[in-house]
Design a protein around this motif. Structure first.
Motif, short mmCIF file in Angstrom:
data_model
loop_
_atom_site.label_atom_id
_atom_site.label_comp_id
_atom_site.label_asym_id
_atom_site.label_seq_id
_atom_site.Cartn_x
_atom_site.Cartn_y
_atom_site.Cartn_z
N GLN A 309 0.84 -1.19 0.00
CA GLN A 309 0.00 0.00 0.00
C GLN A 309 0.88 1.25 0.00
OE1 GLN A 309 -3.34 -0.02 -0.21
NE2 GLN A 309 -3.21 -2.25 -0.38
N GLU A 337 -3.34 2.45 8.63
CA GLU A 337 -3.29 1.45 7.56
C GLU A 337 -3.73 0.10 8.13
OE1 GLU A 337 -1.57 3.78 4.47
OE2 GLU A 337 -1.58 1.62 4.37
N SER A 339 -3.31 -3.64 8.40
CA SER A 339 -2.33 -4.66 8.05
C SER A 339 -3.09 -5.97 7.97
CB SER A 339 -1.23 -4.74 9.11
OG SER A 339 -1.79 -4.98 10.37
#
Length: 374
Positions: A309, A337, A339
């Motif tokens: 990403q 983000e 994971s």
């Protein structure tokens, strides 16, 4: 010597050996072995109480269910060995998405004159990328491996792409130093990685076409000639899909293949087989088909890593607030983000048996190196 590890429900039946009788060292510890802790063993790995697969002179092998990804049995699966021409499976898997199959290629003289197995290219613009991929996987053309690499920007760029693809697949035992599989210091793969690569390739329509084609017309300066697949099991083993075999005097025999029966696909890979491996591969595949769904897995073929990403762009600094202005900007919560957990999928399969009539292929005569890949 038999040693049972009940906590892992497996039996370690033999000790893997390298050439010269030296013990084969596991490439990873049980704690971080790709595919599961049992696969760190250098011996034969199979569920306790299950009849072991037939004996083989291969130093390493994997039997896996392609649909579920389950590893049904293995021997020294992460042992690192020279792959010979089985490396071409990674070459094809890497380059098929990057090259236009209808692109015309004029091979260089260096590509044309590559040592070892060859389809017999000439330095003329008479080949499509599609032709070169077929000859790469059917007759193991080292000349085609180099010509395709040139179409991708050169051999160094292609090797970088191949090694990146190996990392994406989590084939961490694999290091590509030549796109053809010709021996070179530092090059390696493992039976586990070959099974990973084959499983990924089976999901690509063009890859499946190239590995399963028995005979095809290949361009020549005046017309064409016929080439035949070197994987003899395409003619002799029921349900054989194909993939790749290889041999050099340093690597000995290597093979990775898949067959489908009754809606299930079995993958078998073997490395460093010091004699003819065809009969052994048949028996290992037959064992896989017979035991699929009846034995607990000893490990798994893992999924590729998710795409990386991109990092979020830094936010612009807030505009200064004029004096006397009571407005105050609210702080913005930082983005997080996700994971993702990497899921392990399991394939379903069957076993392969087959003796073979030899696939034939037209090769241009040339001086062969004693370590040339077939």
């Amino acid at each position: 010597m038999r040693r049972c590890t009940s906590a892992l429900s497996l039996a370690v039946l033999t000790t893997g050996l390298l050439a010269g009788g030296q013990p084969a060292l596991a490439s990873t510890t049980a704690a971080d072995a790709i595919g599961g802790p049992q696969l760190a063993s250098t011996g034969l790995i199979v569920q306790a109480g299950v009849k072991a697969p037939p004996k083989t002179k291969a130093n390493s092998y994997v039997i896996a269910d392609a649909e579920t990804g389950e590893v049904l049995a293995a021997k020294n699966p992460h042992g690192k060995f020279l792959p010979a021409s089985t490396m071409k499976a990674l070459t094809a898997l890497t380059l098929i998405p990057k090259l236009d199959k209808n692109q015309t290629v004029k091979p260089s003289r260096a590509a044309v004159n590559e040592e070892g197995s060859a389809v017999g290219l000439v330095p003329k613009p008479i080949y499509k990328v599609h032709d070169l991929f077929r000859a790469l996987m059917m007759v193991s053309g080292n000349d085609c491996a180099n010509a395709l690499s040139e179409a991708n920007g050169g051999i160094p760029a292609t090797l970088a792409d191949m090694n990146a693809e190996a990392k994406r697949l989590q084939a961490n035992d694999t290091v590509a130093k030549t796109p053809s599989g010709l021996d070179k210091p530092g090059q390696s793969s493992s039976a586990y990685d070959l099974a990973l690569i084959a499983r990924a390739g089976l999901q690509n329509k063009d890859f499946r076409e190239y590995i399963s084609t028995k005979t095809a017309k290949f361009p020549a300066p005046k017309g064409h000639y016929e080439i035949g697949n070197h994987n003899r099991m395409l003619w002799t083993y029921d349900g054989m899909i194909g993939v790749k075999n290889g041999w050099t005097s340093k690597a000995f025999g290597s093979f990775v293949g898949a067959a489908k029966r009754d809606g299930h696909t079995i993958i078998v890979s073997v490395m460093r087989h010091e004699e003819s491996f065809w009969k052994d591969v048949e028996e290992l595949m037959n064992w896989g088909f017979a035991n699929r769904g009846k034995t607990a897995a000893v490990g798994a073929l893992v999924d590729p890593l998710p795409p990386a990403q991109p990092s979020p762009a830094p936010s612009a600094p807030a505009a200064p607030v004029p004096e006397g202005n009571a407005a105050v900007s609210e702080p913005v919560a930082p983005k997080r983000e996700n994971s993702g957990m990497l899921a392990t999928i399991v394939l379903g399969g069957g076993l392969v048996a087959g003796v073979g009539l030899l696939g034939w292929g037209i090769r241009r005569k040339r001086r062969q190196s004693p370590t040339a890949s077939s």
